[in-house]
Structures are given as structure tokens and as C-alpha cells.
Design a protein around this motif. Structure first.
Motif, short mmCIF file in Angstrom:
data_model
loop_
_atom_site.label_atom_id
_atom_site.label_comp_id
_atom_site.label_asym_id
_atom_site.label_seq_id
_atom_site.Cartn_x
_atom_site.Cartn_y
_atom_site.Cartn_z
N ASP A 128 -5.40 1.45 -12.20
CA ASP A 128 -5.26 2.71 -11.31
C ASP A 128 -5.05 2.48 -9.77
O ASP A 128 -4.98 1.37 -9.56
CB ASP A 128 -6.61 3.59 -11.47
CG ASP A 128 -7.86 3.11 -10.84
OD1 ASP A 128 -7.82 1.79 -10.19
OD2 ASP A 128 -9.00 3.29 -11.27
N TYR A 129 -5.07 3.45 -9.04
CA TYR A 129 -4.73 3.40 -7.67
C TYR A 129 -5.58 2.39 -7.14
O TYR A 129 -4.91 1.44 -6.05
CB TYR A 129 -4.80 4.71 -6.99
CG TYR A 129 -4.50 4.70 -5.38
CD1 TYR A 129 -3.32 4.87 -4.95
CD2 TYR A 129 -5.82 4.81 -4.69
CE1 TYR A 129 -2.84 4.72 -3.86
CE2 TYR A 129 -5.44 4.66 -3.16
CZ TYR A 129 -3.92 4.84 -2.69
OH TYR A 129 -3.84 4.75 -1.42
N PHE A 130 -6.67 2.48 -7.09
CA PHE A 130 -7.86 1.51 -6.51
C PHE A 130 -7.55 0.09 -6.80
O PHE A 130 -7.87 -0.80 -5.98
CB PHE A 130 -9.15 1.99 -6.46
CG PHE A 130 -9.34 3.16 -5.87
CD1 PHE A 130 -9.38 3.31 -4.56
CD2 PHE A 130 -9.57 4.54 -6.55
CE1 PHE A 130 -9.65 4.55 -3.75
CE2 PHE A 130 -9.67 5.63 -5.96
CZ PHE A 130 -9.57 5.57 -4.63
N THR A 131 -7.07 -0.18 -8.07
CA THR A 131 -6.79 -1.62 -8.48
C THR A 131 -5.78 -2.15 -7.67
O THR A 131 -5.89 -3.30 -7.29
CB THR A 131 -6.42 -1.64 -10.00
OG1 THR A 131 -7.22 -0.94 -10.88
CG2 THR A 131 -6.35 -3.01 -10.60
N ARG A 153 -0.92 8.04 -6.35
CA ARG A 153 -2.15 8.72 -5.97
C ARG A 153 -2.59 10.01 -6.94
O ARG A 153 -3.64 10.36 -6.90
CB ARG A 153 -1.94 9.44 -4.44
CG ARG A 153 -2.05 8.13 -3.62
CD ARG A 153 -1.81 8.79 -1.91
NE ARG A 153 -0.63 8.89 -1.91
CZ ARG A 153 0.03 10.32 -1.37
NH1 ARG A 153 -0.77 11.24 -1.21
NH2 ARG A 153 1.33 10.51 -1.43
N GLN A 168 -2.51 7.54 -13.23
CA GLN A 168 -2.12 6.10 -13.70
C GLN A 168 -0.88 5.80 -14.29
O GLN A 168 -0.61 4.82 -14.50
CB GLN A 168 -3.28 5.68 -14.68
CG GLN A 168 -4.85 5.86 -14.10
CD GLN A 168 -5.54 5.36 -15.09
OE1 GLN A 168 -6.63 6.26 -15.41
NE2 GLN A 168 -5.75 4.11 -15.64
N THR A 209 -8.65 -8.06 -9.39
CA THR A 209 -8.04 -6.87 -10.19
C THR A 209 -9.05 -7.11 -11.79
O THR A 209 -8.74 -6.30 -12.63
CB THR A 209 -6.79 -6.91 -10.48
OG1 THR A 209 -6.28 -8.06 -11.05
CG2 THR A 209 -5.87 -6.61 -9.32
N SER A 220 1.30 4.18 -3.00
CA SER A 220 0.70 5.58 -2.39
C SER A 220 1.78 6.39 -2.51
O SER A 220 1.74 7.75 -2.49
CB SER A 220 0.08 5.20 -1.08
OG SER A 220 -0.78 4.54 -0.66
N LEU A 280 0.66 -1.39 0.21
CA LEU A 280 0.02 0.11 0.19
C LEU A 280 0.77 1.45 0.08
O LEU A 280 0.54 2.36 -0.64
CB LEU A 280 -0.84 -0.04 1.17
CG LEU A 280 -2.08 -1.11 1.26
CD1 LEU A 280 -2.92 -1.11 2.53
CD2 LEU A 280 -3.00 -0.81 0.19
N VAL A 309 -5.11 -1.15 -4.54
CA VAL A 309 -5.61 -1.15 -3.06
C VAL A 309 -6.30 -2.54 -3.03
O VAL A 309 -6.44 -3.35 -2.09
CB VAL A 309 -6.44 0.04 -2.77
CG1 VAL A 309 -7.37 -0.29 -1.43
CG2 VAL A 309 -5.56 1.19 -3.06
N ASP A 310 -7.36 -2.95 -4.25
CA ASP A 310 -8.11 -4.07 -4.09
C ASP A 310 -7.17 -5.23 -4.11
O ASP A 310 -7.41 -6.26 -3.46
CB ASP A 310 -8.92 -4.48 -5.22
CG ASP A 310 -10.12 -3.30 -5.34
OD1 ASP A 310 -10.32 -2.84 -3.94
OD2 ASP A 310 -10.50 -3.09 -6.36
#
Length: 481
Positions: free
Chosen positions: A241-244, A231, A234, A293, A221, A217, A246-247
Motif C-alpha cells: 500500500d501507500y505506506f509500504t 494515495r 492499492q 517492506t 503520491s 515519494l 513510504v517506508d
């Protein structure tokens, strides 16, 4: 697999046990004569003729920490067990006008470890807190915590409407089971060993998994990063992206825990046997990542790296006596496990070539780029007063400058990759703590424009952060030179 055991220690006689009990009772009287409102007397419930071992001391220290925390919560007193006052007793810092801990004593004998706390606190409040520890801590059934009033009489649970202690085997009233001999010594010993083994394995596995997940993480970040997802943007990637990230990181957390447990549970396996077990769990972690993802490869290289590191740490914690592992010893263990992969790929010689130096090669060599470039750079920039984010940005640039990143070669060719390494070196020569973000932001725009992405370097940054967090948590000592 042999479990860690409470009972790998010296056998003592019944006379030794009785003499130790008498000595404890006498010491309690002496301490109570000094004054105070309550005396806490702590030892372990260890049935049988073995009362002391390496594991027993470890269990005792767990209980000691909980007792200190309970006293702190009642009094606002911060204990400093590593410091001594003029009398040779543990020093303490007190929030109030006078200390609530009048005396603290700890000893470790073959007849068992014991500790005394003479307190200026109401005995009934202390009793309730100590009972909570015995009832709700995972190892609480092993803790024997007596609270004695100034009159010399131990406070009982029934005085406060608290439940009687339960049997460690069946959960019924412990006194009834003890009087009737309901359970054999072998069953009791097995139950306790299983409890202790699982507790320490799970505790350390959780610590490692948290460090590894934090590393993933923190890497994504870290902002800005040239050509990489962060953050702000891409990078040079249109499919993630960032949330990919994170997941993916959240999904992998429990797999990191399982990797540690494989190392712990199979510490007696050969490196080859252990590696085959790790291959299986690594593949399952890969599948979990792709499910999270939607088919995007965010962490495949890191899954391989963390698998080796987590299992090596698990193995070394299981077989070693020290809780902290020197990094130089971890490197050797990682090499032994990691080189099994090269033998599969290149034959029995396991010969390493530059073209092989990806995730497999990095593990087989003991993660040299993380330990010799990334981690020292993080330390250096933190010492300069940088935030961890900015220190990680600078560390990434240092890694790019010294690493043949296969992602860079694939996207731009070997010539462009070499030019970018030299460019990174040039920026580092003049970069200061104040210019890190501005310098790398310019580089980010340029990398995106040319569709470059140093993904291998990002993986090394994550591994560097993992080592950094393991040092913070006391898992590693930081000695790798």
C-alpha cells in the motif's frame, strides 16, 4: 583517487602577496572614506604560495553566500548579486527606507579572491554575525572575514568575549600554532584539501539523495494512477500500500547518497570497474528495501536506475569544472555505465533486444522514455497551469502510451498491453488540464478490475521526476536535445 584541491593553481611570489595585502588595505581606506558604519572585508585563509584556483573560487563563493545571508538577516535586505545598478555595482532590493549596503565589490586575482561590503549597520552586530560564520560553517576555518569600524580599526573577537580562532589542524589557538610553526605546510595543505573535498562531496551527495527520495515519494503520491498504488487505493496490488512505498523510500535515501559518493570517489575508474562497485551497493540497497517492506518489491527497478544516475552525476561533478551538468552529457555517462550490465547479460557485444528493455535497457540507452516522454510531458502540463500531481498523472499516461511495459505484458499479455497503449493515446488526444483526474480515475477502476499494473511506466515517471527535481536544484541544466 585524487582529491579536489585548493592548491591546483598558479604559484605567486612573496612580493605579490605583500603587494596584494597593501592594495587591500588601501582599498579599505578608500571605501571607509565614503561613509558607512562598518566595512566587511572577505578573503580566504590559504597558506602557501598558491592563493587562487578553481576550488578556491568555489570555497570563496560559499563564504560570499553566507555573508550575504547574514546581512539580509540583519537588515531585511534581499541582495541580487546577478544584477547591476547604474554604477555597475550589484543591485539590491531593500525592505527599509534606505539601503544598508552602500557598496559591494568582488574581485578574483591570482593573489586571491576578495570582497568588500560597505554597510550602514552597526559594526558590533556585523562582527558577531561574521564570527558565527567563521566558527560554525563547515568551511569557516578557511574564511577570513574582517569587520572594520568607521575609525578604520578592525573589531577583534576579544572585544565581545568571543573565542580566538582555532588551528585548522589540532584545534588549539591558531595564533600560537602559527607563531611556533607547529605544523608543516604539507600537513596543513592535506588537512584543508580533505576538508574541502569532503564538504563539496557531501553537500552534492545530499542534494542528489533528496532529489531521488522526493522522486520516489512524489511518484507514489501521484493520484490517481491506473492500477498502481497511490494515495487513494492499492491499485491492482494486494501485498503493498501507500505506506509500504513510504517506508521503502525513507530507507533508500542514504543509499542514494552513497551511490553518488561511489561515483565521486571512483571517478577515475573505467566504466566496467565503476559498474562492479555499483553492483555491490545496489545489492545492499535491495536488501534494505526488502527489510523495510517485509519482503515486498517496491523499488528494485528504480534502485538500479538511480544507482546509475547518481553515480554518473557524482563522477561528472567530481571531474568537471561546472556545477550544473547538461543532461545530454549525463545521458552519455549513463550509457557508458549502464551498458556494462548488458555485456554481463548478453556477452561482449552488449546487444540490446526488446525483451531486454527493462531497467537495464533503459539505463543502457540513457533513459530515453524518461527524457523524451515523461519529462517533456511534466513540463508541458505544468506550463498549462496544472499542479505537479496532475502533470505527473498526465505524464504517466503519456509514458503508458509509448512504452512496452513488461508488467502489463506479464499480467495481461502482449495483445492486452498493446490495446492499453492505444487506449492511452486515444485519451491523450482529447484530454485537457480540467479532465486529467476524471479521465485517469475511470482508467484506474478499469485497470483494477482487470488486475493490470503498469509498474515499469511508474518507474519511468519516477525517473522523469528525478530529472525534473535535479533541474530545479541546479544539478542539471535541462539540455538533453
Amino acid at each position: 583517487m585524487k582529491k579536489i584541491s585548493l592548491f591546483d593553481g598558479t604559484t605567486i611570489t612573496l612580493e605579490d602577496i605583500l603587494n596584494a595585502r597593501s592594495a587591500r588595505a588601501e582599498r579599505q581606506k578608500v571605501l571607509l572614506a565614503e561613509g558607512g558604519a562598518a566595512l566587511v572585508s572577505f578573503a580566504l585563509n590559504m597558506p602557501g604560495p598558491v592563493k587562487q584556483s578553481v576550488t578556491a573560487k568555489r570555497v570563496f563563493e560559499e563564504g560570499l553566500r553566507e555573508i550575504r545571508k547574514a546581512i539580509e538577516s540583519l537588515s531585511g535586505t534581499v541582495l541580487s548579486p546577478g544584477e547591476k545598478d547604474e554604477s555597475g555595482q550589484p543591485a539590491r532590493k531593500t525592505a527599509g527606507k534606505r539601503g544598508v549596503i552602500l557598496r559591494e565589490e568582488t574581485s578574483h586575482e591570482t593573489t586571491g579572491s576578495q570582497a568588500f561590503f560597505l554597510l550602514d549597520l552597526p559594526a558590533d552586530r556585523i562582527k558577531r554575525k561574521m564570527t558565527e560564520i567563521e566558527e560554525y560553517h563547515a568551511l569557516g576555518r578557511l574564511f577570513d572575514i574582517d569587520v572594520i569600524g568607521p575609525d578604520g580599526i578592525p573589531l577583534s573577537r576579544t572585544q565581545f568575549g568571543l573565542p580566538a580562532r582555532t588551528c585548522m589542524v589540532c584545534g588549539e589557538n591558531a595564533k600560537i600554532c602559527a607563531r611556533s610553526g607547529a605544523h608543516s605546510a604539507e600537513i596543513i595543505a592535506y588537512t584543508l584539501d580533505d576538508l574541502v573535498h569532503s564538504y563539496f562531496r557531501d553537500k552534492e551527495a545530499d542534494r542528489l539523495a533528496i532529489c531521488a527520495t522526493r522522486a520516489l515519494l512524489y511518484e507514489v503520491s501521484t493520484t490517481p494512477k491506473p492500477g498502481l498504488v497511490d494515495r487513494a487505493n492499492q491499485g491492482s496490488h494486494s501485498d503493498m500500500d501507500y505506506f509500504t512505498f513510504v517506508d521503502s523510500s525513507a530507507t533508500l535515501c542514504h543509499w542514494f547518497r552513497d551511490m553518488f559518493c561511489v561515483g565521486w570517489d571512483h571517478a577515475d575508474d573505467s566504466p566496467e570497474e565503476l559498474f562492479r562497485r555499483l553492483q555491490f551497493i545496489g545489492k545492499m540497497a535491495d536488501r534494505a528495501m526488502f527489510r523495510a517492506t517485509g519482503g515486498v518489491n517496491t523499488h528494485q527497478g528504480l534502485i538500479y536506475a538511480v544507482t546509475i544516475i547518481a553515480a554518473a552525476i557524482g563522477k561528472m561533478m567530481r571531474t568537471g569544472s561546472a556545477e550544473e551538468i547538461p543532461e545530454k552529457e549525463l545521458i552519455e555517462e549513463c550509457r557508458r555505465i549502464g551498458r556494462c550490465s548488458l555485456q554481463e547479460k548478453f556477452g561482449s557485444s552488449g546487444k540490446l533486444t526488446k525483451t531486454a528493455f527493462g531497467a537495464r535497457g533503459e539505463a543502457a540507452e540513457g533513459f530515453p522514455h524518461a527524457l523524451n516522454i515523461g519529462l517533456p510531458a511534466i513540463r508541458r502540463w505544468l506550463a498549462e497551469g496544472c499542479s505537479l500531481n496532475d502533470a505527473s498523472c498526465a505524464a504517466l499516461l503519456a509514458i503508458i502510451a509509448e512504452t512496452e511495459d513488461t508488467n502489463m505484458i506479464r499480467r495481461g499479455g502482449s495483445g492486452e498491453a498493446e490495446r492499453r497503449r492505444e487506449e492511452a493515446r486515444e485519451i491523450l488526444r482529447s484530454m485537457t488540464a480540467e479532465t486529467i483526474v476524471a479521465d485517469i480515475s475511470k482508467l484506474d477502476s478499469d485497470y483494477i478490475r482487470h488486475h493490470l499494473s503498469p509498474g515499469g511506466s511508474a518507474d519511468i515517471l519516477a525517473i522523469s521526476l528525478l530529472f525534473c527535481f535535479c533541474e530545479e536544484e541546479g544539478i542539471l541544466t535541462g539540455e538533453h536535445a
